[in-house]
Design a protein around this motif. Structure first.
Motif, PDB file in Angstrom:
ATOM      1  N   ILE B  91      61.042 -48.601  55.317  1.00 34.63           N
ATOM      2  CA  ILE B  91      59.844 -47.782  55.120  1.00 34.63           C
ATOM      3  C   ILE B  91      59.452 -47.895  53.651  1.00 34.63           C
ATOM      4  CG2 ILE B  91      58.846 -45.486  55.325  1.00 34.63           C
ATOM      5  CD1 ILE B  91      61.250 -44.888  57.269  1.00 34.63           C
ATOM      6  N   ALA B  92      58.283 -48.467  53.426  1.00 38.97           N
ATOM      7  CA  ALA B  92      57.825 -48.645  52.046  1.00 38.97           C
ATOM      8  C   ALA B  92      57.578 -47.289  51.405  1.00 38.97           C
ATOM      9  CB  ALA B  92      56.554 -49.492  52.029  1.00 38.97           C
ATOM     10  N   ASP B  93      57.798 -47.225  50.105  1.00 34.70           N
ATOM     11  CA  ASP B  93      57.470 -45.998  49.379  1.00 34.70           C
ATOM     12  C   ASP B  93      55.958 -45.778  49.399  1.00 34.70           C
ATOM     13  OD1 ASP B  93      60.073 -45.588  48.845  1.00 34.70           O
ATOM     14  OD2 ASP B  93      59.984 -46.120  46.713  1.00 34.70           O
ATOM     15  N   GLY B  94      55.567 -44.534  49.164  1.00 30.25           N
ATOM     16  CA  GLY B  94      54.148 -44.242  49.055  1.00 30.25           C
ATOM     17  C   GLY B  94      53.530 -43.850  50.386  1.00 30.25           C
ATOM     18  N   VAL B  95      52.192 -43.670  50.383  1.00 32.78           N
ATOM     19  CA  VAL B  95      51.480 -43.220  51.585  1.00 32.78           C
ATOM     20  C   VAL B  95      50.325 -44.175  51.881  1.00 32.78           C
ATOM     21  CG1 VAL B  95      52.053 -40.792  51.337  1.00 32.78           C
ATOM     22  CG2 VAL B  95      50.048 -41.726  50.150  1.00 32.78           C
ATOM     23  N   ASP B  96      49.866 -44.141  53.131  1.00 32.62           N
ATOM     24  CA  ASP B  96      48.737 -45.001  53.500  1.00 32.62           C
ATOM     25  C   ASP B  96      47.427 -44.322  53.117  1.00 32.62           C
ATOM     26  OD1 ASP B  96      48.233 -43.068  55.392  1.00 32.62           O
ATOM     27  OD2 ASP B  96      49.031 -44.236  57.063  1.00 32.62           O
ATOM     28  N   LYS B  97      46.294 -44.934  53.528  1.00 30.70           N
ATOM     29  CA  LYS B  97      45.017 -44.407  53.036  1.00 30.70           C
ATOM     30  C   LYS B  97      44.704 -43.042  53.644  1.00 30.70           C
ATOM     31  CE  LYS B  97      42.192 -47.115  56.301  1.00 30.70           C
ATOM     32  NZ  LYS B  97      43.188 -47.966  56.961  1.00 30.70           N
ATOM     33  N   ASN B  98      45.414 -42.669  54.696  1.00 32.10           N
ATOM     34  CA  ASN B  98      45.227 -41.333  55.269  1.00 32.10           C
ATOM     35  C   ASN B  98      46.227 -40.322  54.704  1.00 32.10           C
ATOM     36  OD1 ASN B  98      43.190 -42.324  56.968  1.00 32.10           O
ATOM     37  ND2 ASN B  98      44.771 -43.092  58.382  1.00 32.10           N
ATOM     38  N   GLY B  99      46.971 -40.723  53.722  1.00 31.87           N
ATOM     39  CA  GLY B  99      47.920 -39.811  53.105  1.00 31.87           C
ATOM     40  C   GLY B  99      49.216 -39.654  53.882  1.00 31.87           C
ATOM     41  N   LYS B 100      49.395 -40.482  54.890  1.00 32.33           N
ATOM     42  CA  LYS B 100      50.636 -40.387  55.666  1.00 32.33           C
ATOM     43  C   LYS B 100      51.654 -41.405  55.153  1.00 32.33           C
ATOM     44  CE  LYS B 100      48.949 -38.503  59.973  1.00 32.33           C
ATOM     45  NZ  LYS B 100      48.334 -38.881  61.243  1.00 32.33           N
ATOM     46  N   PRO B 101      52.935 -41.112  55.382  1.00 36.51           N
ATOM     47  CA  PRO B 101      53.948 -42.096  54.958  1.00 36.51           C
ATOM     48  C   PRO B 101      53.718 -43.420  55.680  1.00 36.51           C
ATOM     49  CG  PRO B 101      54.985 -40.054  55.714  1.00 36.51           C
ATOM     50  CD  PRO B 101      53.526 -39.931  56.002  1.00 36.51           C
ATOM     51  N   HIS B 102      54.073 -44.492  55.001  1.00 38.48           N
ATOM     52  CA  HIS B 102      53.904 -45.807  55.631  1.00 38.48           C
ATOM     53  C   HIS B 102      54.759 -45.931  56.871  1.00 38.48           C
ATOM     54  CE1 HIS B 102      51.273 -47.543  52.762  1.00 38.48           C
ATOM     55  NE2 HIS B 102      52.089 -47.300  51.747  1.00 38.48           N
ATOM     56  N   LYS B 103      54.278 -46.783  57.786  1.00 35.10           N
ATOM     57  CA  LYS B 103      55.040 -47.034  59.017  1.00 35.10           C
ATOM     58  C   LYS B 103      56.220 -47.958  58.725  1.00 35.10           C
ATOM     59  CE  LYS B 103      52.150 -45.775  62.713  1.00 35.10           C
ATOM     60  NZ  LYS B 103      50.800 -45.629  62.127  1.00 35.10           N
ATOM     61  N   LEU B 104      57.178 -47.848  59.610  1.00 42.94           N
ATOM     62  CA  LEU B 104      58.384 -48.667  59.483  1.00 42.94           C
ATOM     63  C   LEU B 104      58.072 -50.128  59.841  1.00 42.94           C
ATOM     64  CD1 LEU B 104      61.697 -47.639  61.038  1.00 42.94           C
ATOM     65  CD2 LEU B 104      60.575 -49.581  62.026  1.00 42.94           C
ATOM     66  N   ARG B 105      58.683 -51.045  59.115  1.00 40.47           N
ATOM     67  CA  ARG B 105      58.577 -52.463  59.463  1.00 40.47           C
ATOM     68  C   ARG B 105      59.974 -53.009  59.719  1.00 40.47           C
ATOM     69  NH1 ARG B 105      54.248 -51.680  60.187  1.00 40.47           N
ATOM     70  NH2 ARG B 105      52.295 -52.483  59.324  1.00 40.47           N
ATOM     71  N   LEU B 106      60.089 -53.852  60.752  1.00 41.02           N
ATOM     72  CA  LEU B 106      61.402 -54.406  61.078  1.00 41.02           C
ATOM     73  C   LEU B 106      61.597 -55.765  60.419  1.00 41.02           C
ATOM     74  CD1 LEU B 106      61.762 -53.608  64.882  1.00 41.02           C
ATOM     75  CD2 LEU B 106      62.917 -52.488  62.974  1.00 41.02           C
ATOM     76  N   TYR B 107      62.773 -55.989  59.925  1.00 38.44           N
ATOM     77  CA  TYR B 107      63.118 -57.292  59.349  1.00 38.44           C
ATOM     78  C   TYR B 107      64.471 -57.743  59.899  1.00 38.44           C
ATOM     79  CZ  TYR B 107      59.329 -56.515  56.072  1.00 38.44           C
ATOM     80  OH  TYR B 107      58.093 -56.294  55.533  1.00 38.44           O
ATOM     81  N   SER B 108      64.549 -59.007  60.282  1.00 39.78           N
ATOM     82  CA  SER B 108      65.825 -59.562  60.731  1.00 39.78           C
ATOM     83  C   SER B 108      66.773 -59.647  59.546  1.00 39.78           C
ATOM     84  CB  SER B 108      65.630 -60.962  61.291  1.00 39.78           C
ATOM     85  OG  SER B 108      64.843 -60.912  62.444  1.00 39.78           O
ATOM     86  N   ILE B 109      67.999 -59.286  59.796  1.00 38.35           N
ATOM     87  CA  ILE B 109      68.999 -59.309  58.729  1.00 38.35           C
ATOM     88  C   ILE B 109      69.402 -60.748  58.429  1.00 38.35           C
ATOM     89  CG2 ILE B 109      71.356 -58.619  58.132  1.00 38.35           C
ATOM     90  CD1 ILE B 109      70.828 -56.100  59.885  1.00 38.35           C
ATOM     91  N   ALA B 110      69.469 -61.076  57.136  1.00 37.49           N
ATOM     92  CA  ALA B 110      69.763 -62.459  56.742  1.00 37.49           C
ATOM     93  C   ALA B 110      71.218 -62.648  56.343  1.00 37.49           C
ATOM     94  CB  ALA B 110      68.853 -62.872  55.592  1.00 37.49           C
ATOM     95  N   SER B 111      71.990 -61.572  56.310  1.00 39.43           N
ATOM     96  CA  SER B 111      73.387 -61.717  55.903  1.00 39.43           C
ATOM     97  C   SER B 111      74.287 -61.503  57.118  1.00 39.43           C
ATOM     98  CB  SER B 111      73.732 -60.682  54.829  1.00 39.43           C
ATOM     99  OG  SER B 111      73.331 -59.392  55.237  1.00 39.43           O
ATOM    100  N   SER B 112      75.490 -62.021  57.045  1.00 33.30           N
ATOM    101  CA  SER B 112      76.457 -61.782  58.111  1.00 33.30           C
ATOM    102  C   SER B 112      76.911 -60.332  58.034  1.00 33.30           C
ATOM    103  CB  SER B 112      77.654 -62.699  57.932  1.00 33.30           C
ATOM    104  OG  SER B 112      78.386 -62.273  56.808  1.00 33.30           O
ATOM    105  N   ALA B 113      77.680 -59.902  59.035  1.00 25.99           N
ATOM    106  CA  ALA B 113      78.119 -58.506  59.058  1.00 25.99           C
ATOM    107  C   ALA B 113      78.913 -58.142  57.809  1.00 25.99           C
ATOM    108  CB  ALA B 113      78.951 -58.236  60.306  1.00 25.99           C
ATOM    109  N   LEU B 114      79.535 -59.137  57.188  1.00 22.92           N
ATOM    110  CA  LEU B 114      80.303 -58.854  55.969  1.00 22.92           C
ATOM    111  C   LEU B 114      79.389 -58.702  54.753  1.00 22.92           C
ATOM    112  CD1 LEU B 114      83.392 -61.223  56.217  1.00 22.92           C
ATOM    113  CD2 LEU B 114      83.088 -58.913  57.064  1.00 22.92           C
ATOM    114  N   GLY B 115      78.159 -59.122  54.878  1.00 20.59           N
ATOM    115  CA  GLY B 115      77.241 -59.049  53.748  1.00 20.59           C
ATOM    116  C   GLY B 115      77.474 -60.196  52.777  1.00 20.59           C
ATOM    117  N   ASP B 116      76.501 -60.397  51.881  1.00 25.62           N
ATOM    118  CA  ASP B 116      76.606 -61.524  50.950  1.00 25.62           C
ATOM    119  C   ASP B 116      77.823 -61.413  50.038  1.00 25.62           C
ATOM    120  OD1 ASP B 116      74.364 -62.572  52.000  1.00 25.62           O
ATOM    121  OD2 ASP B 116      73.087 -62.288  50.247  1.00 25.62           O
ATOM    122  N   PHE B 117      78.275 -60.172  49.800  1.00 29.06           N
ATOM    123  CA  PHE B 117      79.396 -60.001  48.884  1.00 29.06           C
ATOM    124  C   PHE B 117      80.719 -59.858  49.623  1.00 29.06           C
ATOM    125  CE2 PHE B 117      75.682 -58.340  46.563  1.00 29.06           C
ATOM    126  CZ  PHE B 117      75.665 -59.274  45.544  1.00 29.06           C
TER     127      PHE B 117
END
Lengths: 418, 326
Positions: B91-117
């Motif tokens: 969920i991006a910070d800030g609000v949309d032009k109607n003053g509401k919080p931004h909608k959620l966007r889905l992103y595929s995870i690029a790291s393995s379950a262990l994570g990059d580290f």
């Protein structure tokens, strides 16, 4: 063709299917196969050959009325090679493998899991087993004892505790018709302390691994434990080498034991000294003289450089950087810049920076949380970046971690419980 | 008759499988072929997202590439227990032009379950900065992608999830895994491939075939190419990678090299693989790609007298055809 004939055909064309016929026949529902065989005998020969082994295995592994039992060493070995879900558990006391060796499962591309069973601590045994096999429902265990004293018992125990099935190896490792007498692949015991064992395949990321160990707090442990080794050899390369093994709890005890053995028995010193020299040569140029003092003297010169770099870039997390450097100074080989994996030690500037007000807000927030996020940011040790930051004009890399030899940050080879 | 035999063989093999399963006691419900036991979804919901920190954000396309793609790592402290192939919401910070919080966007995870580290405490994304011109000729910047690409290390980011089960990896360590990606659709496959070739597990050692097709516009946007080169060097027997660079390469007929164009060069081999029941196809990227890939599959299947639509249905049912497009 009758049901039995089909079966015989399977075992015959399977190349002496290993006593598959001895097993009680499960209701396999082979109607489709039979029809097909009846109609196309020629094609069926090939087809049956292809399914023969799985069929036999299904009988060996799944066909019996109870999901545990006893199988010959040869059948067990074949199951390990053929069945992805079959795993070998070596329950002999730890000394046995050292004295007489262990099964060699390279053909199956597997490794025997050595989980000794002493007949007393059943829960402890199951727990150790569960650490090795994460998917018991789909795992068939092949249990190997020295003879077959405990193995059938263990087979029963593990199937009662959620494993798909388990089979004791008839006559175990050293019995009359056991693994060794069946001339199945076997690894002879190691002579003394094997250095190549220690090197493993982590050589590439050694300095990096050390940094991670320190960053995650394991460093202190690793350092205290290897202190004696350090004194003995006085070689930074060896410290890194050993540390990479030592930070993983599972290996630590064994490695220390091996080192102990080595120094007490003084096995083949000359050869080893040569090997050590080679390793030093291989490792030292890349880590350079810089990393060595960093280990022994706990972060000297670089301590100044990194904050400077951070302020120069005016990046927000300047605060976290300072905080970790003071906090972790005693134990760490000082990853002082969080951005060591960038050629110029700073993140690329984003096209539209944050508004000043927002930026300060971020900064104060990040200060409070700095300690929690800092280790991960810092897990890239300075030693790595310092020599590699030099060549500047290379084309832009397409992967995020171009400066690590493995193109990935140091990571523990096995998952750590969250 | 060849394909009939192929299908029949498959039926036979699954018969024995079924027998083995039936023999194991108390195993009634349908067992997924994917690594889905204990998979967690929706631990964090939009109302109460997890607040992670950006640990690193780096551009991984060259300056002359069309569009920018960034690789970023967020801290999770292990609180977002994701698997390879899952997604997270941002969920991006800030609000949309109607003053509401931004909608959620889905992103595929690029790291393995262990994570990059490797400490299971981070999650990584691969995000392309979305900038386009709308019908009115105005330049529009995608809210969430620009928020993410502009994130500075140390800043907070609101995360939800993990979500998704479609793209989970097969359990079978000897499976053939065909991965088809365009652009940032590479994310789940980087996750797969790290697990297969960069990590060590006691209970998982990949020994099948992983075959990646990656389609991008220019060679300056061949995402994670160095990593794949490394994997190829490490496991030449188990890893294949073929790139389709549409603006720079053409096939023998001079047609632009899209991902399906590249796949067509290996069509016989691909079709043979597809007939095996331990072959799994995963597709991730722009919506358009599925159509292009279907087109070449139709002609392949037709050669064996098989209707591709039916066959695909069957594959989907067997969890062997997995698609995530956006």
């Amino acid at each position: 063709l009758s049901y039995e004939e089909t079966l015989r055909l399977s075992t015959d064309s399977g190349g002496g299917g290993g006593g598959g016929g001895e097993f009680a026949l499960p209701d396999l529902g082979l109607g489709g196969v039979l029809d097909f065989v009846a109609q196309n005998p020629l094609v069926a020969a090939a087809g049956v050959a292809a399914v023969a082994l799985p069929l036999v295995l299904a009988q060996v592994l799944g066909g019996a009325s109870k999901p545990y039992g006893v199988v010959s060493a040869a059948a067990a070995y074949r199951a390990l090679v053929e069945e992805p879900g079959a795993q070998l558990v070596d329950i002999r006391p730890p000394g046995d493998a050292r004295q007489s060796g262990a099964p060699d499962l390279r053909e199956a591309k597997k490794k025997a899991a050595a989980v000794p069973y002493d007949g007393e601590d059943k829960n402890g045994f199951l727990k150790k087993l569960s650490l090795r096999f994460k998917d018991p429902e789909n795992t068939t265990l092949v249990i190997l004892d020295k003879f077959d004293g405990n193995s059938e018992l263990v087979a029963e125990l593990v199937t009662a505790n959620g494993y798909k099935a388990a089979f004791a190896v008839k006559d175990g490792a050293e019995g009359r018709r056991g693994w060794l007498s069946s001339s199945l692949p076997w690894t002879a015991p190691k002579k003394g302390f094997s250095l190549s064992d220690l090197i493993g395949d982590g050589t590439d990321g050694l300095p990096v691994t050390l940094g991670l160990a320190a960053a995650t707090g394991l460093g202190i442990l690793a350092y205290t434990e290897i202190e004696t080794v350090l004194q003995f050899l006085g070689s930074a390369a060896i410290v890194q080498l050993v540390a990479s093994k030592l930070i993983y709890a599972e290996d630590r005890k064994r490695t220390l034991k091996q080192i102990d053995d080595f120094f007490n028995k003084k096995v083949a010193p000359k050869e080893l000294v040569d090997e050590i020299k080679e390793i030093s040569q291989a490792l030292l140029p890349s880590t350079g003289t810089k990393s060595q003092p960093a280990i022994t003297e706990a972060a000297p010169a670089t301590a100044e450089a990194a904050p400077a770099a951070a302020t120069a870039t005016a990046a927000p997390p300047a605060a976290p950087v300072e905080e970790t450097s003071t906090e972790a100074a005693p134990a760490e080989p000082t990853p002082l810049s969080p951005y060591t994996n960038y050629p110029d030690l700073k993140p690329p500037s984003s096209p539209s920076p944050l508004a000043p007000a927002e930026a300060t807000k971020n900064e104060s927030e990040s200060e409070s949380a700095a300690t929690e996020s800092a280790p991960a940011v810092n897990s890239a040790p300075v030693a790595e970046a310092a020599p590699e930051a030099a060549p500047p004009a290379a084309p832009r890399p397409l992967s995020p971690y171009p400066n690590y030899p493995d193109l990935k940050p140091p990571s523990s080879p096995s998952p750590s419980a969250p | 008759a060849a394909h009939q035999r192929g299908l029949l063989l498959r039926a036979q093999v699954s018969t024995t499988d079924a027998a083995a399963v039936a023999a194991a006691p108390a195993k009634k419900e349908k067992i997924s072929k994917k690594h889905d036991e204990g998979v967690v979804t929706n631990k964090y919901r939009p109302k109460e997202p997890y607040v992670g920190k950006c640990l690193l954000n780096t551009k991984i396309t060259a300056d002359d590439a069309p569009g920018e793609t960034w690789h970023m790592v967020f801290s999770t402290e292990g609180e977002i227990p994701y698997r390879e192939g899952q997604s997270i919401g941002v969920i991006a910070d800030g609000v949309d032009k109607n003053g509401k919080p931004h909608k959620l966007r889905l992103y595929s995870i690029a790291s393995s379950a262990l994570g990059d580290f490797g400490d299971s405490k981070t999650v990584s994304l691969c995000v392309k900065r979305l900038v386009y011109t709308n019908d009115q000729g105005e330049i529009v910047k995608g809210v969430c992608s620009n928020f993410l690409c502009d994130l500075k290390p140390g800043s907070d980011v609101k995360i939800t999830g993990p979500v998704g089960k479609e793209m989970l990896m097969p359990k079978d360590p000897n499976a053939n895994i065909i991965m088809l990606a365009t652009g940032t659709g590479i994310a789940p496959f980087r996750s797969f491939l790290w697990k297969m070739f960069f990590e060590k597990y006691d209970d998982y050692k990949f020994n099948g075939l992983a075959w990646l097709f990656l389609g991008v516009p220019t060679s300056s946007s061949l995402l994670y190419k160095e990593e794949f080169d490394k994997m190829k060097a490490k496991a030449p027997e188990n890893f294949r990678v073929d790139y389709a660079v549409s603006r720079e390469q053409t096939n023998a007929q001079g047609e632009k090299m899209y991902i399906q164009t590249r796949m067509a060069e290996y069509k016989e081999e691909l079709w043979e693989l597809l007939k095996k029941d331990n072959t799994y196809v995963y597709m991730c990227g722009l919506k358009g790609m599925e159509k292009g890939i279907d087109d070449i599959m139709v002609s392949l299947a037709a050669k064996d007298g098989i209707d591709w639509a039916d066959y695909k249905k069957q594959l989907k049912k067997g969890e062997q055809w997995n698609v995530e497009v956006y």
